[in-house]
Design a protein around this motif. Structure first.
Motif, short mmCIF file in Angstrom:
data_model
loop_
_atom_site.label_atom_id
_atom_site.label_comp_id
_atom_site.label_asym_id
_atom_site.label_seq_id
_atom_site.Cartn_x
_atom_site.Cartn_y
_atom_site.Cartn_z
N PRO A 29 0.79 -1.23 0.00
CA PRO A 29 0.00 0.00 0.00
C PRO A 29 0.83 1.29 0.00
O PRO A 29 0.43 2.27 -0.63
CB PRO A 29 -0.84 -0.09 1.27
N VAL A 30 1.96 1.32 0.68
CA VAL A 30 2.78 2.52 0.70
C VAL A 30 3.39 2.76 -0.68
O VAL A 30 3.38 3.89 -1.18
CB VAL A 30 3.88 2.44 1.79
N ARG A 31 3.89 1.71 -1.30
CA ARG A 31 4.47 1.87 -2.63
C ARG A 31 3.40 2.23 -3.66
O ARG A 31 3.64 3.06 -4.54
CB ARG A 31 5.23 0.60 -3.04
N LEU A 32 2.23 1.66 -3.51
CA LEU A 32 1.13 2.01 -4.41
C LEU A 32 0.74 3.47 -4.25
O LEU A 32 0.44 4.17 -5.22
CB LEU A 32 -0.06 1.09 -4.13
N ARG A 33 0.82 3.97 -3.03
CA ARG A 33 0.54 5.38 -2.76
C ARG A 33 1.58 6.29 -3.43
O ARG A 33 1.24 7.32 -4.01
CB ARG A 33 0.52 5.62 -1.26
N ILE A 34 2.85 5.89 -3.38
CA ILE A 34 3.90 6.67 -4.03
C ILE A 34 3.65 6.73 -5.53
O ILE A 34 3.71 7.80 -6.14
CB ILE A 34 5.29 6.05 -3.74
N VAL A 35 3.35 5.59 -6.13
CA VAL A 35 3.08 5.53 -7.57
C VAL A 35 1.86 6.38 -7.92
O VAL A 35 1.87 7.13 -8.89
CB VAL A 35 2.91 4.07 -8.02
N SER A 36 0.82 6.29 -7.11
CA SER A 36 -0.39 7.08 -7.35
C SER A 36 -0.10 8.58 -7.26
O SER A 36 -0.56 9.36 -8.09
CB SER A 36 -1.49 6.70 -6.35
N PRO A 78 1.83 -3.51 -21.70
CA PRO A 78 0.85 -2.52 -22.15
C PRO A 78 -0.42 -2.49 -21.28
O PRO A 78 -1.04 -3.53 -21.05
CB PRO A 78 0.52 -2.96 -23.58
N GLY A 79 -0.73 -1.31 -20.77
CA GLY A 79 -1.96 -1.10 -20.01
C GLY A 79 -1.89 -1.46 -18.54
O GLY A 79 -2.82 -1.16 -17.79
N LEU A 80 -0.82 -2.12 -18.10
CA LEU A 80 -0.75 -2.56 -16.70
C LEU A 80 -0.77 -1.39 -15.72
O LEU A 80 -1.60 -1.36 -14.82
CB LEU A 80 0.51 -3.41 -16.46
N LEU A 81 0.11 -0.43 -15.91
CA LEU A 81 0.17 0.70 -14.99
C LEU A 81 -1.13 1.49 -15.01
O LEU A 81 -1.65 1.87 -13.96
CB LEU A 81 1.36 1.60 -15.31
N ALA A 82 -1.69 1.70 -16.18
CA ALA A 82 -2.96 2.43 -16.29
C ALA A 82 -4.07 1.69 -15.55
O ALA A 82 -4.89 2.31 -14.87
CB ALA A 82 -3.33 2.63 -17.76
N ALA A 83 -4.10 0.37 -15.66
CA ALA A 83 -5.13 -0.42 -14.97
C ALA A 83 -4.97 -0.34 -13.45
O ALA A 83 -5.95 -0.19 -12.73
CB ALA A 83 -5.07 -1.87 -15.43
N VAL A 84 -3.73 -0.42 -12.98
CA VAL A 84 -3.47 -0.32 -11.55
C VAL A 84 -3.88 1.05 -11.03
O VAL A 84 -4.54 1.16 -9.99
CB VAL A 84 -1.98 -0.62 -11.25
N LEU A 85 -3.50 2.08 -11.75
CA LEU A 85 -3.84 3.44 -11.33
C LEU A 85 -5.34 3.69 -11.40
O LEU A 85 -5.92 4.32 -10.50
CB LEU A 85 -3.08 4.46 -12.18
N HIS A 86 -5.99 3.17 -12.43
CA HIS A 86 -7.44 3.30 -12.54
C HIS A 86 -8.13 2.65 -11.33
O HIS A 86 -9.09 3.20 -10.78
CB HIS A 86 -7.93 2.68 -13.84
N ALA A 87 -7.63 1.49 -10.93
CA ALA A 87 -8.20 0.80 -9.76
C ALA A 87 -8.03 1.63 -8.48
O ALA A 87 -8.81 1.49 -7.55
CB ALA A 87 -7.55 -0.57 -9.59
N GLN A 88 -7.03 2.51 -8.46
CA GLN A 88 -6.77 3.38 -7.32
C GLN A 88 -7.53 4.71 -7.45
O GLN A 88 -7.38 5.58 -6.61
CB GLN A 88 -5.28 3.66 -7.20
#
Length: 113
Positions: free
Chosen positions: A33-40, A99-109
């Motif tokens: 969750p902390v790393r996902l927050r940094i990426v977001s 392709p699309g992985l980062l966008a999908a992860v960010l969209h989910a956030q």
């Protein structure tokens, strides 16, 4: 990758080349969750951010660990500008690999990219 010409070549952290980025490393890094927050936070329009500008619910040493995991997974690129360590998402490189992985992860956030 030169950003401003003010960086010191001897102080640049190591990053995996595009061909070395592995899906399991990316997914493992993004599972925290902390790393996902940094990426977001980086994706929310802050292309380059100093590590100290993130408001994270962890100690400085733990924060450093999270940035290192993201860098070693190939998700972020870090460089020094003066005494600040700057971070940016490797969006284009990740899209080339997955392709699309980062966008999908960010969209989910709930982050619009």
């Amino acid at each position: 990758m030169s950003h401003t010409g003010r960086t010191s070549p001897g102080r640049q952290p190591e990053h995996p080349e595009v061909g070395q980025i592995r899906l399991e490393s990316v997914l493992s890094a993004l599972a925290d969750p902390v790393r996902l927050r940094i990426v977001s936070d980086l994706a929310r329009g802050h292309q380059d951010m100093a590590c100290i500008s993130f408001e994270l619910p962890v100690s400085k040493s733990t924060s450093t660990h999270h940035f290192r995991v993201l860098r070693e997974a190939g998700i972020i690129r870090q460089y020094y500008e003066g005494t600040s360590r700057m971070s940016r998402l490797r969006t284009e490189e990740l899209d080339a690999c997955f392709p699309g992985l980062l966008a999908a992860v960010l969209h989910a956030q709930g982050v619009r990219v």
